[in-house]
Design a protein around this motif. Structure first.
Motif, mmCIF file in Angstrom:
data_model
loop_
_atom_site.group_PDB
_atom_site.id
_atom_site.type_symbol
_atom_site.label_atom_id
_atom_site.label_comp_id
_atom_site.label_asym_id
_atom_site.label_seq_id
_atom_site.Cartn_x
_atom_site.Cartn_y
_atom_site.Cartn_z
ATOM 1 N N GLY A 74 39.939 35.461 56.329
ATOM 2 C CA GLY A 74 39.104 36.406 55.558
ATOM 3 C C GLY A 74 39.664 36.576 54.153
ATOM 4 N N ASP A 75 40.984 36.687 54.075
ATOM 5 C CA ASP A 75 41.630 36.837 52.750
ATOM 6 C C ASP A 75 41.354 35.624 51.866
ATOM 7 O OD1 ASP A 75 42.587 39.259 53.443
ATOM 8 O OD2 ASP A 75 44.689 38.690 53.609
ATOM 9 N N LEU A 76 41.373 34.430 52.484
ATOM 10 C CA LEU A 76 41.124 33.211 51.694
ATOM 11 C C LEU A 76 39.700 33.205 51.138
ATOM 12 C CD1 LEU A 76 42.887 30.462 53.860
ATOM 13 C CD2 LEU A 76 43.612 31.387 51.657
ATOM 14 N N VAL A 77 38.765 33.718 51.942
ATOM 15 C CA VAL A 77 37.366 33.795 51.482
ATOM 16 C C VAL A 77 37.278 34.748 50.285
ATOM 17 C CG1 VAL A 77 35.034 34.526 52.106
ATOM 18 C CG2 VAL A 77 36.391 33.194 53.724
ATOM 19 N N LEU A 78 37.966 35.889 50.395
ATOM 20 C CA LEU A 78 37.943 36.858 49.285
ATOM 21 C C LEU A 78 38.486 36.215 48.009
ATOM 22 C CD1 LEU A 78 39.258 40.047 51.164
ATOM 23 C CD2 LEU A 78 36.943 39.664 50.321
ATOM 24 N N LYS A 79 39.588 35.470 48.166
ATOM 25 C CA LYS A 79 40.193 34.816 46.981
ATOM 26 C C LYS A 79 39.251 33.773 46.406
ATOM 27 C CE LYS A 79 45.128 34.973 48.014
ATOM 28 N NZ LYS A 79 46.274 34.125 48.289
ATOM 29 N N SER A 80 38.593 33.041 47.300
ATOM 30 C CA SER A 80 37.711 31.980 46.849
ATOM 31 C C SER A 80 36.507 32.576 46.095
ATOM 32 C CB SER A 80 37.258 31.185 48.076
ATOM 33 O OG SER A 80 36.328 30.242 47.710
ATOM 34 N N PHE A 81 35.984 33.684 46.615
ATOM 35 C CA PHE A 81 34.853 34.319 45.929
ATOM 36 C C PHE A 81 35.302 34.845 44.554
ATOM 37 C CE2 PHE A 81 32.039 37.988 45.031
ATOM 38 C CZ PHE A 81 30.888 37.243 44.804
ATOM 39 N N ALA A 82 36.511 35.394 44.502
ATOM 40 C CA ALA A 82 37.038 35.895 43.216
ATOM 41 C C ALA A 82 37.092 34.752 42.199
ATOM 42 C CB ALA A 82 38.424 36.492 43.419
ATOM 43 N N LYS A 83 37.481 33.563 42.690
ATOM 44 C CA LYS A 83 37.566 32.391 41.796
ATOM 45 C C LYS A 83 36.180 32.027 41.253
ATOM 46 C CE LYS A 83 38.263 28.076 43.002
ATOM 47 N NZ LYS A 83 38.665 27.107 44.014
ATOM 48 N N VAL A 84 35.188 32.068 42.137
ATOM 49 C CA VAL A 84 33.808 31.744 41.725
ATOM 50 C C VAL A 84 33.349 32.720 40.633
ATOM 51 C CG1 VAL A 84 31.395 31.701 42.491
ATOM 52 C CG2 VAL A 84 33.181 30.760 43.958
ATOM 53 N N MET A 85 33.613 34.023 40.871
ATOM 54 C CA MET A 85 33.180 35.035 39.894
ATOM 55 C C MET A 85 33.863 34.825 38.547
ATOM 56 S SD MET A 85 33.343 38.594 41.906
ATOM 57 C CE MET A 85 32.622 39.643 40.683
ATOM 58 N N ARG A 86 35.188 34.605 38.622
ATOM 59 C CA ARG A 86 35.974 34.459 37.387
ATOM 60 C C ARG A 86 35.443 33.291 36.552
ATOM 61 N NH1 ARG A 86 41.072 34.062 39.548
ATOM 62 N NH2 ARG A 86 41.665 36.214 39.768
ATOM 63 N N LYS A 87 35.065 32.221 37.265
ATOM 64 C CA LYS A 87 34.583 31.019 36.584
ATOM 65 C C LYS A 87 33.292 31.306 35.817
ATOM 66 C CE LYS A 87 34.141 26.188 37.837
ATOM 67 N NZ LYS A 87 33.934 25.327 38.973
ATOM 68 N N GLN A 88 32.460 32.172 36.350
ATOM 69 C CA GLN A 88 31.166 32.448 35.709
ATOM 70 C C GLN A 88 31.241 33.541 34.649
ATOM 71 O OE1 GLN A 88 28.842 30.399 36.075
ATOM 72 N NE2 GLN A 88 29.824 29.349 37.792
ATOM 73 N N ALA A 89 32.351 34.294 34.632
ATOM 74 C CA ALA A 89 32.454 35.414 33.690
ATOM 75 C C ALA A 89 32.721 34.893 32.283
ATOM 76 C CB ALA A 89 33.577 36.339 34.113
ATOM 77 N N ARG A 90 32.147 35.567 31.277
ATOM 78 C CA ARG A 90 32.443 35.200 29.884
ATOM 79 C C ARG A 90 33.818 35.753 29.557
ATOM 80 N NH1 ARG A 90 27.509 38.192 27.327
ATOM 81 N NH2 ARG A 90 28.175 39.574 28.987
ATOM 82 N N LYS A 91 34.672 34.865 29.049
ATOM 83 C CA LYS A 91 36.063 35.249 28.774
ATOM 84 C C LYS A 91 36.120 36.398 27.766
ATOM 85 C CE LYS A 91 40.103 32.390 29.091
ATOM 86 N NZ LYS A 91 41.224 32.934 28.893
ATOM 87 N N ARG A 92 36.907 37.401 28.085
ATOM 88 C CA ARG A 92 37.171 38.537 27.198
ATOM 89 C C ARG A 92 35.918 39.392 26.929
ATOM 90 N NH1 ARG A 92 41.672 38.412 24.460
ATOM 91 N NH2 ARG A 92 40.751 39.262 22.590
ATOM 92 N N ILE A 93 34.830 39.167 27.725
ATOM 93 C CA ILE A 93 33.644 40.014 27.547
ATOM 94 C C ILE A 93 33.306 40.733 28.866
ATOM 95 C CG2 ILE A 93 31.178 40.070 26.973
ATOM 96 C CD1 ILE A 93 31.620 37.654 25.189
ATOM 97 N N ASP A 94 33.177 39.924 29.943
ATOM 98 C CA ASP A 94 32.747 40.507 31.218
ATOM 99 C C ASP A 94 33.938 41.054 32.003
ATOM 100 O OD1 ASP A 94 30.247 39.611 30.543
ATOM 101 O OD2 ASP A 94 30.449 37.726 31.655
ATOM 102 N N LEU A 95 33.678 42.107 32.754
ATOM 103 C CA LEU A 95 34.717 42.643 33.641
ATOM 104 C C LEU A 95 34.414 42.196 35.066
ATOM 105 C CD1 LEU A 95 37.102 44.573 34.287
ATOM 106 C CD2 LEU A 95 35.405 46.348 34.643
ATOM 107 N N VAL A 96 35.403 41.600 35.715
ATOM 108 C CA VAL A 96 35.244 41.149 37.093
ATOM 109 C C VAL A 96 36.218 41.950 37.934
ATOM 110 C CG1 VAL A 96 35.204 39.122 38.563
ATOM 111 C CG2 VAL A 96 34.865 38.855 36.130
ATOM 112 N N CYS A 97 35.708 42.577 38.985
ATOM 113 C CA CYS A 97 36.580 43.499 39.714
ATOM 114 C C CYS A 97 36.359 43.424 41.215
ATOM 115 C CB CYS A 97 36.303 44.894 39.164
ATOM 116 S SG CYS A 97 36.067 46.161 40.373
ATOM 117 N N ARG A 98 37.423 43.673 41.968
ATOM 118 C CA ARG A 98 37.259 43.866 43.412
ATOM 119 C C ARG A 98 37.041 45.351 43.599
ATOM 120 N NH1 ARG A 98 41.468 42.789 48.267
ATOM 121 N NH2 ARG A 98 40.033 43.203 49.985
ATOM 122 N N TYR A 99 35.841 45.673 44.018
ATOM 123 C CA TYR A 99 35.443 47.077 44.040
ATOM 124 C C TYR A 99 35.984 47.781 45.283
ATOM 125 C CZ TYR A 99 32.280 50.905 42.897
ATOM 126 O OH TYR A 99 31.763 52.116 42.541
ATOM 127 N N GLY A 100 36.280 46.993 46.320
ATOM 128 C CA GLY A 100 36.812 47.553 47.559
ATOM 129 C C GLY A 100 36.446 46.616 48.685
#
Ligand SMILES: Nc1nc2c(ncn2[C@@H]2O[C@H](COP(=O)(O)OP(=O)(O)OP(=O)(O)O)[C@@H](O)[C@H]2O)c(=O)[nH]1
Length: 364
Positions: free
Chosen positions: A255-281
């Motif tokens: 489950g933890d690996l899935v969370l990390k993998s999803f975080a990677k996907v989000m980070r890749k799509q975020a505009r650098k230094r503009i968008d905020l990407v967060c684990r909300y809970g």
């Protein structure tokens, strides 16, 4: 490690927009307190002048002190864009110029009236200004500008006084440079400490994304900024589908690996230094997209949703696991505050779950 730390503190342009906002506000508050104190001390110091300076100088010094105090008061009352790093740097430069301007004026006056600048602590002024740098968390580039600025003004003052090139004048410049090095080192250390504490307090340790506390702080700031700049702002709230199933079937580590993998996907799509990407809970994630309306934000959500289809995580038992996400999109409206914006994105997320999951739904 040392090189990384050095690069970290070399310039503000290397830091995230969110850290820069935090540091800018920190600088703003410190400059304001110092400016307020100086606005009070400058006129009060006139009592000392009254006893130490000759009568024919008092009017001119009082005028210089009055202008300095007024400048400091205006600086303290200037609250425009408290979160802008550029303006924090401008405020600091104004503070130095106000102090240095008074120093140059008073030292010239003392000379014109035949007084040496060792009256009532006047000769101490440039040293006080440069030591003040230690109060602020500054990057190396900023500390260098501060030191060079004070050295330059001292040189101009010496030229005006006609003392440039004398042993005493060179000694003053040398002392200022040494003090600049020490105070600058303290200022850069403050920045390094602030960076370390900020990262510890604002990052989710599993995914490395911003944590909920930072997300809420930053979202409030972004809402404020969007309103100031009359720009759109949207949020995406993600929830991994049937996540309990990963833990139950493949174990918590998977489950933890899935969370990390999803975080990677989000980070890749975020505009650098503009968008905020967060684990909300838990298995919920939040993305803040300044400048994007609901339709543009929906496109980003769709790209992330589809990118998840291509991601496979290898569980500790060797199984390849795929995952999907449901997303709620909400655009900031004139009536929204942070709570209502998040509530609307949450409602949209539940609509996406109800519609069968692996969907993006936009709040009405
Ligand atoms: N591995 C792991 N699991 C977590 C973590 N945080 C929360 N969870 C699990 O996430 C699961 C959330 O499950 P539910 O809220 O029932 O939702 P779901 O199974 O995703 O179902 P839907 O949201 O309805 O699609 C729970 O089993 C939590 O234990 C974490 O840090 N690591």
């Amino acid at each position: 490690m040392f090189l990384e730390t050095l690069l970290d503190v070399s310039s503000g342009s290397r830091h995230s927009r969110y850290f820069n906002q935090t540091r800018s506000y920190y600088l703003f508050r410190r400059i304001r307190v110092i400016a307020l104190l100086l606005a009070l001390i400058q006129p009060a110091w006139f009592v000392v002048d009254y006893f130490l300076l000759p009568d024919d100088m008092l009017d001119a010094i009082a005028l210089a002190r009055g202008i300095g105090a007024l400048g400091c008061l205006l600086l303290a009352l200037w609250t425009f864009k408290r979160y802008s790093l550029r303006l924090a740097q401008v405020r600091l430069a104004i503070l130095v110029m106000l102090l240095s301007g008074f120093q140059t004026a008073s030292s010239s006056l003392l000379l014109i009236h035949g007084y040496e600048s060792n009256v009532a602590g006047y000769h101490f002024f440039p040293f006080m200004i440069i030591t003040m740098m230690a109060i602020f968390p500054l990057a190396i580039s900023e500390a260098c500008c501060f030191t060079l600025g004070v050295l330059f003004i001292e040189l101009v003052t010496q030229l005006l006084r006609g003392t440039a090139g004398s042993v005493e004048a060179i000694n003053s410049l040398w002392l200022l440079a040494v003090l600049g090095l020490i105070a600058g080192w303290a200022a850069v250390n403050q920045l390094n400490m602030l960076l370390g504490l900020y990262r510890q307090a604002t990052r989710d340790p599993l995914t490395g994304l911003a944590n909920r506390r930072q997300a809420l702080d930053q979202l409030s700031l972004d809402i404020l900024q969007s309103r100031e700049q009359k720009q759109a702002l949207s949020v995406l709230l993600f929830d991994l589908d049937k996540f309990k199933h990963f833990n139950d079937n493949y174990g918590h580590a998977a489950g933890d690996l899935v969370l990390k993998s999803f975080a990677k996907v989000m980070r890749k799509q975020a505009r650098k230094r503009i968008d905020l990407v967060c684990r909300y809970g838990g298995e919920e994630f939040l993305m803040v997209l300044p400048g994007l309306n609901a339709m543009q934000a929906k496109e980003v959500a769709e790209v992330i949703r589809l990118a998840c289809h291509d991601e496979k995580v290898t569980a500790p038992n060797g199984n390849k696991i795929g995952f999907t996400t449901s997303t709620g999109v909400a655009e900031l409206t004139a009536n929204d505050d942070i709570e209502s914006l998040l509530r609307r994105s949450d409602d949209a997320l539940y609509a996406a779950k109800d519609a069968g999951r692996d969907q993006v739904s936009v709040a009405g």
